[in-house]
Write a protein that holds these residues in place. Structure first.
Motif, PDB file in Angstrom:
ATOM      1  N   SER A  21      53.417  27.852   8.747  1.00 59.67           N
ATOM      2  CA  SER A  21      52.653  28.820   7.653  1.00 59.67           C
ATOM      3  C   SER A  21      52.772  28.188   5.994  1.00 59.67           C
ATOM      4  O   SER A  21      54.398  28.874   6.169  1.00 59.67           O
ATOM      5  CB  SER A  21      52.737  30.227   8.014  1.00 59.67           C
ATOM      6  OG  SER A  21      53.273  30.772   7.997  1.00 59.67           O
ATOM      7  N   ILE A  23      53.898  29.824   2.140  1.00 60.84           N
ATOM      8  CA  ILE A  23      54.397  31.351   1.945  1.00 60.84           C
ATOM      9  C   ILE A  23      53.874  31.617   0.812  1.00 60.84           C
ATOM     10  O   ILE A  23      54.210  32.668   0.227  1.00 60.84           O
ATOM     11  CB  ILE A  23      55.971  31.391   2.224  1.00 60.84           C
ATOM     12  CG1 ILE A  23      56.965  30.625   1.230  1.00 60.84           C
ATOM     13  CG2 ILE A  23      56.638  32.068   3.424  1.00 60.84           C
ATOM     14  CD1 ILE A  23      58.190  30.494   0.919  1.00 60.84           C
ATOM     15  N   ASP A  26      53.029  35.116  -0.657  1.00 58.31           N
ATOM     16  CA  ASP A  26      53.277  36.687   0.571  1.00 58.31           C
ATOM     17  C   ASP A  26      54.128  36.625  -0.737  1.00 58.31           C
ATOM     18  O   ASP A  26      55.419  37.307  -1.002  1.00 58.31           O
ATOM     19  CB  ASP A  26      53.982  35.737   1.088  1.00 58.31           C
ATOM     20  CG  ASP A  26      54.684  36.519   2.331  1.00 58.31           C
ATOM     21  OD1 ASP A  26      55.006  37.581   1.923  1.00 58.31           O
ATOM     22  OD2 ASP A  26      54.761  36.083   3.241  1.00 58.31           O
ATOM     23  N   GLY A 182      54.550  37.740  17.260  1.00 61.61           N
ATOM     24  CA  GLY A 182      54.254  37.633  16.329  1.00 61.61           C
ATOM     25  C   GLY A 182      53.573  37.486  14.792  1.00 61.61           C
ATOM     26  O   GLY A 182      54.196  38.259  13.908  1.00 61.61           O
ATOM     27  N   ALA A 183      52.191  38.967  15.352  1.00 62.52           N
ATOM     28  CA  ALA A 183      51.963  38.830  14.689  1.00 62.52           C
ATOM     29  C   ALA A 183      52.303  40.159  13.793  1.00 62.52           C
ATOM     30  O   ALA A 183      52.148  40.472  12.337  1.00 62.52           O
ATOM     31  CB  ALA A 183      50.395  39.530  15.174  1.00 62.52           C
ATOM     32  N   ASP A 186      55.205  39.234  11.390  1.00 63.27           N
ATOM     33  CA  ASP A 186      54.032  37.930  10.387  1.00 63.27           C
ATOM     34  C   ASP A 186      53.636  39.636   9.150  1.00 63.27           C
ATOM     35  O   ASP A 186      53.811  39.437   8.041  1.00 63.27           O
ATOM     36  CB  ASP A 186      52.717  37.739  10.439  1.00 63.27           C
ATOM     37  CG  ASP A 186      52.962  36.231  11.441  1.00 63.27           C
ATOM     38  OD1 ASP A 186      54.018  35.897  11.059  1.00 63.27           O
ATOM     39  OD2 ASP A 186      52.746  35.376  11.745  1.00 63.27           O
ATOM     40  N   PRO A 189      57.368  41.210   7.720  1.00 64.35           N
ATOM     41  CA  PRO A 189      58.800  41.137   8.156  1.00 64.35           C
ATOM     42  C   PRO A 189      59.752  41.091   7.265  1.00 64.35           C
ATOM     43  O   PRO A 189      61.532  40.348   7.594  1.00 64.35           O
ATOM     44  CB  PRO A 189      58.882  38.833   7.559  1.00 64.35           C
ATOM     45  CG  PRO A 189      57.711  40.156   6.118  1.00 64.35           C
ATOM     46  CD  PRO A 189      56.760  40.812   6.918  1.00 64.35           C
TER      47      PRO A 189
END
Length: 221
Positions: A21, A23, A26, A182-183, A186, A189
């Motif tokens: 994914s 970043i 982010d 996992g969500a 995400d 983190p």
């Protein structure tokens, strides 16, 4: 570097479904120093860029059972995939005890790497957090003292202690959050990678440009 190792490519192709994914944008990610595509890859220490790079191993149900932060060379990445395959096999054998198995296997992994139970069970404190998240010259491939598979021992210098604390923090995250969705990771983190802003680079580019970029990052530009 990591993916140029044939054994790494083979195990990823045969045993894993690989995704990635972006970043970009982010807010939890750090900065990266620029390199031209034609630049020769430079030296880089284990764990560098832990805000930018996380290797996350998930079940088909999107549950995290292992995670490693920062740069891994080919040998270290291969070793982490071997451990991940071992954990996944055990989860399949004992699905009703899956969460407990994750904790037990990560605890044993730390013991195998030379951590004692006092280290493993000790609560995180300001010093351990600083060592885990600080920038080390070894992040740029500059070695100080002996290297033991990038892990070191309790008696090594401060820079090797940083590596140890990063490894300990990675395993503790999974032990404290076994089979985290996992969500959920995400979305937040920061528990794993911290809330500070780091940067990631290697010492392989033109030195003048490299130093200029480092100075700019340190000055917050």
């Amino acid at each position: 570097m990591s993916f140029s190792k044939e054994s790494v490519r083979e195990t990823l192709k045969d045993d894993f479904v690989c995704t990635h994914s972006s970043i970009e944008g982010d807010r939890s990610a750090g900065h990266s120093l620029k390199h031209r595509p034609q630049d020769t890859p430079g030296l880089c220490g284990r764990g560098a860029g832990r805000q930018n790079v996380q290797t996350v191993f998930l079940t088909p149900n999107n549950e995290i059972f292992h995670v490693v932060t920062g740069f891994l060379d080919g040998d270290d990445l291969l070793e982490e995939t071997r451990f991940a395959k071992r954990v996944f096999r055990e989860l399949g054998r004992r699905p009703k005890q899956a969460a407990a198995m994750v904790v037990a296997l990560h605890t044993q992994r730390l013991r195998d790497l030379g951590f004692d139970m006092k280290e493993i069970q000790a609560p995180e404190n300001m010093m351990s957090e600083m060592l885990a998240t600080s920038f080390s010259p070894e992040d740029l491939g500059m070695q100080f003292g002996r290297k033991t598979s990038g892990i070191g021992s309790k008696n090594d210098n401060m820079f090797q202690q940083m590596n140890r604390q990063r490894i300990l923090k990675d395993h503790r995250f999974v032990m404290n959050n076994p089979l985290l969705e996992g969500a959920a990771f995400d979305a937040a983190p920061q528990e794993l990678v911290g809330r500070h802003s780091s940067f990631f680079g290697s010492a392989g580019g033109p030195q003048t440009e490299f130093i200029q970029q480092m100075n700019q990052r340190m000055q917050g530009r």
